[in-house]
Write an enzyme that holds these catalytic residues in place. Sequence first.
Site, PDB file in Angstrom:
ATOM      1  N   SER A  11     -10.588   6.590  -2.930  1.00 49.40           N
ATOM      2  CA  SER A  11     -10.679   6.789  -1.479  1.00 49.40           C
ATOM      3  C   SER A  11     -10.053   8.125  -1.083  1.00 49.40           C
ATOM      4  CB  SER A  11      -9.970   5.650  -0.738  1.00 49.40           C
ATOM      5  OG  SER A  11     -10.763   4.485  -0.715  1.00 49.40           O
ATOM      6  N   GLN A  52       0.820  -1.210   0.000  1.00 51.25           N
ATOM      7  CA  GLN A  52       0.000   0.000   0.000  1.00 51.25           C
ATOM      8  C   GLN A  52       0.857   1.264   0.000  1.00 51.25           C
ATOM      9  OE1 GLN A  52      -3.559  -0.952   0.448  1.00 51.25           O
ATOM     10  NE2 GLN A  52      -3.841   0.961  -0.636  1.00 51.25           N
ATOM     11  N   THR A  86     -11.868   0.292  -8.154  1.00 47.89           N
ATOM     12  CA  THR A  86     -10.761  -0.631  -8.408  1.00 47.89           C
ATOM     13  C   THR A  86     -10.959  -1.358  -9.740  1.00 47.89           C
ATOM     14  OG1 THR A  86     -10.537  -0.946  -6.021  1.00 47.89           O
ATOM     15  CG2 THR A  86      -9.355  -2.476  -7.440  1.00 47.89           C
ATOM     16  N   ASN A 100     -16.548  -6.903  -5.632  1.00 49.89           N
ATOM     17  CA  ASN A 100     -16.659  -5.595  -6.277  1.00 49.89           C
ATOM     18  C   ASN A 100     -15.688  -5.422  -7.437  1.00 49.89           C
ATOM     19  OD1 ASN A 100     -18.768  -4.436  -4.958  1.00 49.89           O
ATOM     20  ND2 ASN A 100     -17.588  -2.870  -3.911  1.00 49.89           N
ATOM     21  N   GLY A 134     -12.554  -0.141   3.090  1.00 54.49           N
ATOM     22  CA  GLY A 134     -12.984  -1.527   3.012  1.00 54.49           C
ATOM     23  C   GLY A 134     -11.969  -2.391   2.287  1.00 54.49           C
ATOM     24  N   ASP A 135     -12.155  -3.682   2.360  1.00 51.58           N
ATOM     25  CA  ASP A 135     -11.347  -4.676   1.653  1.00 51.58           C
ATOM     26  C   ASP A 135     -12.185  -5.948   1.641  1.00 51.58           C
ATOM     27  OD1 ASP A 135      -8.340  -4.981   0.650  1.00 51.58           O
ATOM     28  OD2 ASP A 135      -8.813  -6.849   1.673  1.00 51.58           O
ATOM     29  N   LYS A 159      -2.664  -0.975   6.666  1.00 55.13           N
ATOM     30  CA  LYS A 159      -3.647  -2.027   6.420  1.00 55.13           C
ATOM     31  C   LYS A 159      -4.082  -2.602   7.765  1.00 55.13           C
ATOM     32  CE  LYS A 159      -5.547  -4.000   2.737  1.00 55.13           C
ATOM     33  NZ  LYS A 159      -6.002  -3.270   1.541  1.00 55.13           N
TER      34      LYS A 159
END
Length: 479
Positions: free
Chosen positions: A391, A103, A204, A235, A157-158, A118
């Site tokens: 984001s 990240q 994404t 998603n 989110g993830d 994360k």
Amino acid sequence: MSDIEFTHGIEPEFEQARDEIVKSLTESTVFEKNPELKRCLPVIVEPERVIQFRVTWEDDEGNTRINKGYRVQFNSAIGPYKGGLRFHPSVNLSILKFLGFEQIFKNALTGLPIGGGKGGSNFDPHDKSDNEIRRFCQAFMTELHRHIGADIDVPAGDIGVGGREIGFLYGAYKRLQQKRDFGVLTGKDTRYGLNGSFIRPEATGYGLIYFVLNMLTYMGQDIKGKYCAVSGSGNVAQFAAKKLIDLGAIVMSLSDSRGALIVKDAAKPFTHADIDFIADLKVRKGSLEEIKDDRFTWLPGQRPWKNLPKVDIALPCATQNENDADDVEALVKAGCFLIAEGSNMGSTDAAVQKMEALRVAYNESVKAGKPTGQFWYAPGKASNAGGVAVSALEMAQNSQRMTWTPARVDEELNNIMTNIFNESVDNSATYTREVLGEVKASANKADAAVSALPSLVQGANITGFIKVANAMKVHGDWW
């Protein structure tokens, strides 16, 4: 590196992510041209802070349940820590450190002021009721709230954390902090006064396709009519598939943790209606195996890669290490010439080495004047950066107390993905030891056949590292 390995112990996912960065840097001329940056390396691989805590909650039967919670605040040189929360039984510190480390560089590639982090838990929302998920989220935020803030750490989110979970988490944060700090979480709903951003759920998947379009333009190719294998059905996969369909591509597969759903006849590929049905199925916590449609073949326990007779483009959009060297071999045999990751570190090290070898072989054929075997690979830290980019745009909207139109957000996303592509190409050409010949920021179809394909792996890693390392130097984090 031996000192670093001793410090971290056995953390395979993190070691894989770390070693890829180190390999890109040491095999390039970065440290020859910028020798002082080498001193940053042992600093940047250490998280600034790791928070681990117990999450105690009550299930619907009144039983006390316990899970582990984590937040890895890896690097804040460029901005507040930014990265998702993952709720999945596989979550452990190694996985979260790998995701947080990736990240750092992904966020730097966006050009936006966000650092890397994360977090998550080994909680599994898949078989839980809405009330159980709400109680868990409230218990999780009871500890996490003291470590985050709009200018400190901004989770999103993830896997396992969607709009519902973000809503529960934000509600708990608001009660605990006694203030409406909209910028503390991203991925919020655009309704109910939560100040989310349009295009965030799609970001994404859309961003992945925008990156692929840049690759195809460079290669002198067009997306229309291309056979596309997609893994996953969350998603990222859903919106990547929808964008592909809109652009005239043929979506041949989707998958979930139980198996792969494959199109039997390319003349009857996935449609928007199919994707909408799958989205509803996922909300109901169902599996793709429930789809009873004679257009598809269900392959239990398998991934799509080895089961399609024709593939032009493969897009891993499920989870880490879902694409191995033998998968690459099968895809190439089916005609695949481009692989771009929608998932984080979607390919094993062996797969990456094989894909890079295919790219180098193509470049050698270009130099020999007989171009053949065109192949290119994009790593997730570049090609799936669209989610975190939007984001960060959501954070900007929250700061302004405004909501941008979907068209504006989508345009910003497209521009960011194009900039990531161009910077990765340019820095790969600048720092690689490979003799590429002429490398163009954008090739047209007439000269694409004689254009070398630079390493997007090296390009993305080098671009992200240089940005973060220089910021750390300015802050006095290393000398």
